[in-house]
Design an enzyme around this catalytic site. Structure first.
Site, PDB file in Angstrom:
ATOM      1  N   SER A 116     -11.191  -0.640   0.608  1.00  0.00           N
ATOM      2  CA  SER A 116      -9.389  -1.095   0.816  1.00  0.00           C
ATOM      3  C   SER A 116      -9.748  -2.442  -0.475  1.00  0.00           C
ATOM      4  O   SER A 116      -8.463  -2.408  -0.274  1.00  0.00           O
ATOM      5  CB  SER A 116      -9.303  -1.438   1.978  1.00  0.00           C
ATOM      6  OG  SER A 116     -10.164  -2.224   2.494  1.00  0.00           O
ATOM      7  N   ASN A 156       0.720  -1.050   0.001  1.00  0.00           N
ATOM      8  CA  ASN A 156       0.260  -0.021   0.196  1.00  0.00           C
ATOM      9  C   ASN A 156       0.811   1.050   0.411  1.00  0.00           C
ATOM     10  O   ASN A 156       0.115   2.183   0.229  1.00  0.00           O
ATOM     11  CB  ASN A 156      -1.206   0.005   1.066  1.00  0.00           C
ATOM     12  CG  ASN A 156      -2.124  -0.836   1.138  1.00  0.00           C
ATOM     13  OD1 ASN A 156      -2.446  -1.763   0.083  1.00  0.00           O
ATOM     14  ND2 ASN A 156      -2.011  -1.861   2.844  1.00  0.00           N
ATOM     15  N   HIS A 214     -14.364  -1.005   6.347  1.00  0.00           N
ATOM     16  CA  HIS A 214     -13.060  -1.653   7.232  1.00  0.00           C
ATOM     17  C   HIS A 214     -13.722  -2.337   7.825  1.00  0.00           C
ATOM     18  O   HIS A 214     -13.982  -1.740   9.080  1.00  0.00           O
ATOM     19  CB  HIS A 214     -12.119  -0.411   7.261  1.00  0.00           C
ATOM     20  CG  HIS A 214     -10.271  -1.610   7.737  1.00  0.00           C
ATOM     21  ND1 HIS A 214     -10.062  -1.542   8.662  1.00  0.00           N
ATOM     22  CD2 HIS A 214      -9.877  -2.435   6.543  1.00  0.00           C
ATOM     23  CE1 HIS A 214      -8.832  -2.026   8.870  1.00  0.00           C
ATOM     24  NE2 HIS A 214      -8.587  -2.326   7.552  1.00  0.00           N
ATOM     25  N   HIS A 270      -6.276   5.375   2.085  1.00  0.00           N
ATOM     26  CA  HIS A 270      -6.478   5.401   0.680  1.00  0.00           C
ATOM     27  C   HIS A 270      -6.347   6.329  -0.099  1.00  0.00           C
ATOM     28  O   HIS A 270      -5.713   6.276  -0.887  1.00  0.00           O
ATOM     29  CB  HIS A 270      -7.073   3.931   0.064  1.00  0.00           C
ATOM     30  CG  HIS A 270      -6.960   2.590   0.785  1.00  0.00           C
ATOM     31  ND1 HIS A 270      -5.833   1.506   0.328  1.00  0.00           N
ATOM     32  CD2 HIS A 270      -7.495   1.887   1.616  1.00  0.00           C
ATOM     33  CE1 HIS A 270      -5.519   0.688   1.998  1.00  0.00           C
ATOM     34  NE2 HIS A 270      -6.688   0.449   2.286  1.00  0.00           N
ATOM     35  N   LYS A 290      -0.058   3.949   4.361  1.00  0.00           N
ATOM     36  CA  LYS A 290      -0.508   3.633   2.859  1.00  0.00           C
ATOM     37  C   LYS A 290       0.351   4.782   1.973  1.00  0.00           C
ATOM     38  O   LYS A 290       1.829   4.885   1.896  1.00  0.00           O
ATOM     39  CB  LYS A 290      -1.585   3.664   2.662  1.00  0.00           C
ATOM     40  CG  LYS A 290      -2.711   2.204   3.736  1.00  0.00           C
ATOM     41  CD  LYS A 290      -3.941   1.625   4.273  1.00  0.00           C
ATOM     42  CE  LYS A 290      -4.159   1.228   4.409  1.00  0.00           C
ATOM     43  NZ  LYS A 290      -4.654   0.795   5.720  1.00  0.00           N
ATOM     44  N   ASP A 297     -13.483   7.609   7.545  1.00  0.00           N
ATOM     45  CA  ASP A 297     -11.426   7.431   6.763  1.00  0.00           C
ATOM     46  C   ASP A 297     -11.241   6.770   4.995  1.00  0.00           C
ATOM     47  O   ASP A 297     -11.708   6.205   4.548  1.00  0.00           O
ATOM     48  CB  ASP A 297     -12.221   5.275   7.029  1.00  0.00           C
ATOM     49  CG  ASP A 297     -10.892   4.726   6.930  1.00  0.00           C
ATOM     50  OD1 ASP A 297      -9.228   4.944   6.788  1.00  0.00           O
ATOM     51  OD2 ASP A 297     -10.584   3.689   7.794  1.00  0.00           O
ATOM     52  N   GLU A 304     -16.001   5.349   3.616  1.00  0.00           N
ATOM     53  CA  GLU A 304     -14.781   5.499   3.974  1.00  0.00           C
ATOM     54  C   GLU A 304     -14.485   6.234   2.072  1.00  0.00           C
ATOM     55  O   GLU A 304     -15.111   6.591   1.515  1.00  0.00           O
ATOM     56  CB  GLU A 304     -13.912   4.599   3.156  1.00  0.00           C
ATOM     57  CG  GLU A 304     -13.673   3.178   4.155  1.00  0.00           C
ATOM     58  CD  GLU A 304     -13.225   2.181   4.702  1.00  0.00           C
ATOM     59  OE1 GLU A 304     -12.400   1.653   2.929  1.00  0.00           O
ATOM     60  OE2 GLU A 304     -13.609   0.732   5.370  1.00  0.00           O
TER      61      GLU A 304
HETATM   62  C1  LIG Z   1      -5.513   0.052   6.582  1.00  0.00           C
HETATM   63  C2  LIG Z   1      -7.009   0.422   6.713  1.00  0.00           C
HETATM   64  C3  LIG Z   1      -7.233   0.719   8.111  1.00  0.00           C
HETATM   65  C4  LIG Z   1      -5.967   0.236   9.456  1.00  0.00           C
HETATM   66  O1  LIG Z   1      -4.710   1.152   9.627  1.00  0.00           O
HETATM   67  P1  LIG Z   1      -3.501   0.828   9.909  1.00  0.00           P
HETATM   68  O2  LIG Z   1      -2.824   2.002  10.312  1.00  0.00           O
HETATM   69  O3  LIG Z   1      -2.691   0.012   9.164  1.00  0.00           O
HETATM   70  O4  LIG Z   1      -4.319  -0.089  11.097  1.00  0.00           O
HETATM   71  C5  LIG Z   1      -8.317   1.118   9.018  1.00  0.00           C
HETATM   72  N1  LIG Z   1      -8.877   1.595   7.685  1.00  0.00           N
HETATM   73  C6  LIG Z   1      -9.300   1.049   6.377  1.00  0.00           C
HETATM   74  C7  LIG Z   1      -9.779   2.625   5.599  1.00  0.00           C
HETATM   75  C8  LIG Z   1      -7.574   0.569   6.064  1.00  0.00           C
HETATM   76  O5  LIG Z   1      -7.744   0.711   4.969  1.00  0.00           O
END
Ligand SMILES: *Cc1c(COP(=O)(O)O)cnc(C)c1O
Length: 384
Positions: A179, A47, A133, A207, A236, A204, A175
């Site tokens: 993801s 990522n 997620h 990405h 990421k 969130d 999101e």
């Molecule tokens: C990767 C991811 C997370 C987790 O984040 P980390 O910092 O890796 O714990 C949370 N939400 C989404 C949408 C993700 O893709």
């Protein structure tokens, strides 16, 4: 059944469904190449979208940070683990994204768990996109508040769930970029629906942040939306790890009282915060623009070539380009064939994705070259 038998049974069930998860100890796993033993693969599963995990200035910043602050923070931010390095990063993030405050967390997983646990009580309701997620859905299902899930990106269903009677308050969760599918949420329409129901919105953007929009400000900025709670993660596009919650002054002060993952956990190493501040400078700079433009060109190249190879793509214009293949065994076989041809891809299977939609989750990064993509598509073509 005793403990040992229960554990064996769970493992056998996973094995029988081709769903057992295993890990590979790589010597290098982020960026263009993945090295495992003495083999080098072209890496389509990290990522690290902008290639910042290997960026010399970011690495140097981490080293200097360690020399200045040591390697650990020494405690929770509420005790002695909140340094000037953490504060500088929070201030820069808040300014960049147009919020009063940013609060750092050790990971996106922890940030999502902490925010949902701190915000929602038992008279409340979380209304979340079904494909959110695991860190969001799990937190919401552990919360005493009701959890209602709407079909992926279905604003009509979101609106009707929000209209159902309730004594307490509502939080809409989605999101920026999903993801496992790589598509984006219609954030404007979702924000309107939330506002009409007097709900708050939590997005969130794990990405999207760093990768999308002007100065890499992410999905919300590029769609002209400012959610009450914006979660950004640094594992990421930033190429490091950690996360932040962007919010108002009062929400930040509230989370400092009630977010248990902040209070009862050691803060991130200050050197990491220094490295993240440098990663943010790169992201905002012309160099960041060049990296984003290169990534965008690679995505276009991939989609055009995949169409020529008659591969079925999803509606993703992001760096996440899944090929949905259906059965677990087929996804595993394809992933194995690709590895034999020098391309590292990961088969993603239920329960991470819905049953029958096992997929190769291909990710592109600014470190790839067009010939890497040609090689991948040829390998896919031969590997069937
Ligand atoms: C990767 C991811 C997370 C987790 O984040 P980390 O910092 O890796 O714990 C949370 N939400 C989404 C949408 C993700 O893709």
């Amino acid at each position: 059944m005793n403990w040992q038998q229960r554990i064996e049974a769970a493992l056998s069930e996973r094995r029988a469904a081709d769903a057992l998860r295993t890990r590979h100890p790589v010597t290098q796993g982020a960026g263009r190449w993945l090295t495992l033993g003495n083999q080098r693969f072209c890496n389509f599963s990290s990522n690290d979208y902008l290639g910042l995990s290997q960026h010399p200035a970011v690495i140097r910043a981490w080293q200097l940070g360690a020399e200045r602050y040591g390697v650990g923070s020494g405690g929770s931010g509420h005790v002695s683990g909140y340094t000037t390095a953490h504060q500088a990063l929070e201030t820069a993030l808040a300014g960049w994204l147009g919020y009063s405050r940013a609060l750092l967390f050790i990971s996106g997983f922890a940030a999502n768990q902490a925010v949902i646990a701190a915000m929602l009580g038992k008279t409340d309701r979380t209304v979340a996109d079904k494909l959110s997620h695991a860190s969001l859905l799990e937190a919401a299902s552990h919360s005493p508040a009701q959890l209602r899930r709407f079909a992926h990106n279905d604003v009509g269903q979101l609106t009707s769930l929000l209209a159902k009677p309730l004594d307490g308050l509502q939080l809409v969760v989605t999101e920026g970029i999903f993801s496992m599918d790589g598509d984006s949420a219609p954030l404007g329409a979702i924000a309107d629906a939330a506002q009409q129901a007097q709900a708050w919105l939590m997005v969130d953007d794990a990405h999207g942040i760093g990768v999308l929009g002007e100065q890499g400000r992410g999905s919300c900025h590029s769609q002209g939306v400012k959610p009450e709670l914006l979660i950004v993660t640094f594992g990421k596009g930033f190429g490091v790890s950690g996360a932040a919650v962007l919010c108002s002054d009062s929400v930040a002060d509230y989370l400092l009282q009630f977010a248990r993952h902040l209070i009862y956990s050691t803060s991130m190493p200050p050197a990491q915060a220094v490295a993240l501040s440098t990663a943010l400078e790169v992201i905002r700079s012309d160099e960041g623009d060049r990296r984003r433009e290169k990534l965008a060109a690679l995505i276009t190249h991939f989609r055009r070539s995949a169409n020529q190879h008659a591969l079925t793509l999803t509606a993703s214009s992001s760096a996440i380009q899944p090929l949905i293949v259906g059965e677990n065994s087929r996804a595993l076989r394809l992933a194995e064939n690709l590895r034999q041809r020098g391309c590292w891809v990961t088969a993603i299977r239920p329960p991470t994705v819905p049953p029958g939609t096992a997929r190769l989750r291909l990710t592109l990064t600014a470190e790839h070259q067009p010939e890497d993509i040609d090689r991948l598509l040829e390998a896919l073509h031969d590997g069937e």
